[in-house]
Design an enzyme around this catalytic site. Structure first.
Site, PDB file in Angstrom:
ATOM      1  N   HIS A  45       0.847  -1.193   0.000  1.00  0.00           N
ATOM      2  CA  HIS A  45       0.000   0.000   0.000  1.00  0.00           C
ATOM      3  C   HIS A  45       0.888   1.251   0.000  1.00  0.00           C
ATOM      4  O   HIS A  45       1.624   1.485   0.956  1.00  0.00           O
ATOM      5  CB  HIS A  45      -0.884  -0.033   1.256  1.00  0.00           C
ATOM      6  N   ARG A  46       0.851   1.991  -1.109  1.00  0.00           N
ATOM      7  CA  ARG A  46       1.762   3.133  -1.324  1.00  0.00           C
ATOM      8  C   ARG A  46       3.218   2.663  -1.195  1.00  0.00           C
ATOM      9  O   ARG A  46       4.098   3.399  -0.755  1.00  0.00           O
ATOM     10  CB  ARG A  46       1.467   4.277  -0.354  1.00  0.00           C
TER      11      ARG A  46
ATOM     12  N   LYS B 186      -7.140   9.484  -7.946  1.00  0.00           N
ATOM     13  CA  LYS B 186      -7.615  10.361  -6.870  1.00  0.00           C
ATOM     14  C   LYS B 186      -8.368  11.530  -7.492  1.00  0.00           C
ATOM     15  O   LYS B 186      -7.839  12.629  -7.630  1.00  0.00           O
ATOM     16  CB  LYS B 186      -6.427  10.875  -6.059  1.00  0.00           C
TER      17      LYS B 186
ATOM     18  N   HIS C 261      -0.786  10.906  -2.588  1.00  0.00           N
ATOM     19  CA  HIS C 261      -2.109  10.536  -2.070  1.00  0.00           C
ATOM     20  C   HIS C 261      -3.018  11.735  -1.818  1.00  0.00           C
ATOM     21  O   HIS C 261      -4.149  11.783  -2.291  1.00  0.00           O
ATOM     22  CB  HIS C 261      -1.968   9.722  -0.776  1.00  0.00           C
TER      23      HIS C 261
ATOM     24  N   GLU D  87       0.577  -0.549  -4.767  1.00  0.00           N
ATOM     25  CA  GLU D  87      -0.589   0.320  -4.934  1.00  0.00           C
ATOM     26  C   GLU D  87      -0.083   1.747  -4.854  1.00  0.00           C
ATOM     27  O   GLU D  87       0.807   2.049  -4.049  1.00  0.00           O
ATOM     28  CB  GLU D  87      -1.611   0.037  -3.826  1.00  0.00           C
TER      29      GLU D  87
ATOM     30  N   GLU E 152      -4.674   3.909  -8.177  1.00  0.00           N
ATOM     31  CA  GLU E 152      -5.892   4.549  -7.658  1.00  0.00           C
ATOM     32  C   GLU E 152      -5.970   5.970  -8.208  1.00  0.00           C
ATOM     33  O   GLU E 152      -5.069   6.774  -7.991  1.00  0.00           O
ATOM     34  CB  GLU E 152      -5.905   4.586  -6.129  1.00  0.00           C
TER      35      GLU E 152
ATOM     36  N   ASP F 276      -1.234   6.191  -5.779  1.00  0.00           N
ATOM     37  CA  ASP F 276      -2.299   7.169  -6.003  1.00  0.00           C
ATOM     38  C   ASP F 276      -1.851   8.169  -7.054  1.00  0.00           C
ATOM     39  O   ASP F 276      -0.717   8.640  -7.015  1.00  0.00           O
ATOM     40  CB  ASP F 276      -2.596   7.926  -4.709  1.00  0.00           C
TER      41      ASP F 276
ATOM     42  N   ASP G 242       0.383  -1.886   4.536  1.00  0.00           N
ATOM     43  CA  ASP G 242       1.539  -0.996   4.701  1.00  0.00           C
ATOM     44  C   ASP G 242       2.797  -1.791   5.045  1.00  0.00           C
ATOM     45  O   ASP G 242       3.896  -1.244   5.044  1.00  0.00           O
ATOM     46  CB  ASP G 242       1.277   0.014   5.831  1.00  0.00           C
TER      47      ASP G 242
END
Length: 241
Positions: free
Chosen positions: A7-8, A111, A49, A34, A109, A36, A229
Site C-alpha cells: 500500500h503506497r 484520486k 495521495h 498500490e 488509484e 495514487d 503498509d
C-alpha cells in the site's frame, strides 16, 4: 493464492508513494504495489495521495496548483527524515518504467473524487499503452464515474470500485458501473461478502490490512488479495500458512 499489494509501497516503514517505498515492497516479495495518481498544474500524472502536498512533503499547497518542476523540488521523505535525506514525488511514468522492467502488478488509484481532474483517465491509459503494462494494471477509484469512464475507454483493463461502507451486492454493483473487482475497507470485507463476491467471479481485495490476525483470516478464506503498509510481514505470514 492471495496476492499481497504494498500500500503506497512499504508505507509502514518507508516514505509513502516514493520509489524508495515501491522498491522496498518489491524486495519484500509483494506481488504488486498500490499508488495514487493526481495531475500537476501542467497536466502530468504524479504519484501522491493527498490533494495537498502538506502532509507528505516539505511544501504547501494543492497538487493541482503546482507544476511538475515545482513538485519535483519538494522532499517527500515525510516522517522518515532520520532514515532518508531526500525522496522525490515520482511521476506515474517513472513508476511504470520501473514496474515494466520488474513485471510487477501496479494498482493505480485515481484520486479524482475531490478534485475533478479533466482528462486524467486518457493520460494514464496513454502511459500504460506506452509501457505495454495492460496485463499488469488494476485501476481503482472511490469515484465510480471514473470507473465507468475507464470501462468505456478500455473495457479489457481490470478495474475495481473502492468503498468504505456496505454496498448492497457489491459484486453486482461493480459490474453495473463497469468494474470487475471490489476493494472494500477491511471492515466492510466480511467473510460472507468475500465468499459471495468471489463465487460470482468478482475478486475482493480489502484495504488497509496491517493486523496479522486479519491477514491470516484473508489467507485462510482464499481472498484474492489485500493492501498492506507492511508487505514484508504479510509475505512471511503467507508462506508460513
Amino acid at each position: 493464492m492471495t496476492k499481497i499489494f504494498g500500500h503506497r509501497g512499504s508505507a509502514g516503514t518507508h516514505p509513502e508513494n516514493t520509489m524508495i517505498s515501491f522498491e522496498q515492497a518489491y524486495k519484500d516479495g509483494a506481488d504488486g504495489i498500490e499508488l495514487d495518481v493526481q495531475l500537476s498544474k501542467d497536466g502530468i500524472p504524479v504519484v501522491i495521495h493527498d490533494e495537498k502536498v502538506n502532509r507528505t512533503t516539505d511544501g504547501k499547497g494543492l497538487v493541482k496548483d503546482l507544476s511538475l518542476l515545482e513538485l519535483k523540488q519538494l522532499n517527500a521523505v515525510h516522517k522518515f527524515k532520520k532514515l532518508y535525506k531526500q525522496a522525490e514525488i515520482p511521476t506515474l511514468e517513472e513508476v511504470l518504467e520501473w514496474a515494466s522492467k520488474k513485471q510487477t502488478i501496479v494498482n493505480i488509484e485515481l484520486k479524482n473524487s475531490i478534485v475533478p481532474y479533466s482528462g486524467m483517465e486518457e493520460k494514464v491509459l496513454d502511459l500504460i499503452n506506452r509501457y505495454n503494462m495492460k496485463h499488469l494494471i488494476i485501476f481503482s477509484s472511490f469515484n465510480h464515474y471514473s470507473i465507468a469512464r475507464l470501462h468505456a475507454l478500455a473495457p479489457e483493463l481490470e478495474k475495481a470500485v473502492l468503498y468504505m461502507e456496505g454496498i448492497y451486492k457489491p459484486w453486482d454493483y461493480t459490474k453495473w458501473v463497469g468494474g470487475n473487482g471490489i476493494h472494500p475497507h477491511i471492515k466492510a470485507a466480511t467473510p460472507s461478502i468475500i465468499q459471495r463476491a468471489q463465487a460470482a467471479g468478482v475478486p475482493v481485495r480489502p484495504f488497509t490490512v496491517n493486523d496479522e490476525k486479519m491477514m491470516k483470516r484473508l489467507f485462510d478464506e482464499g481472498c484474492a488479495g489485500f493492501f498492506t503498509d507492511y508487505p514484508k510481514i504479510a509475505v512471511q505470514l503467507k508462506y508460513q500458512n
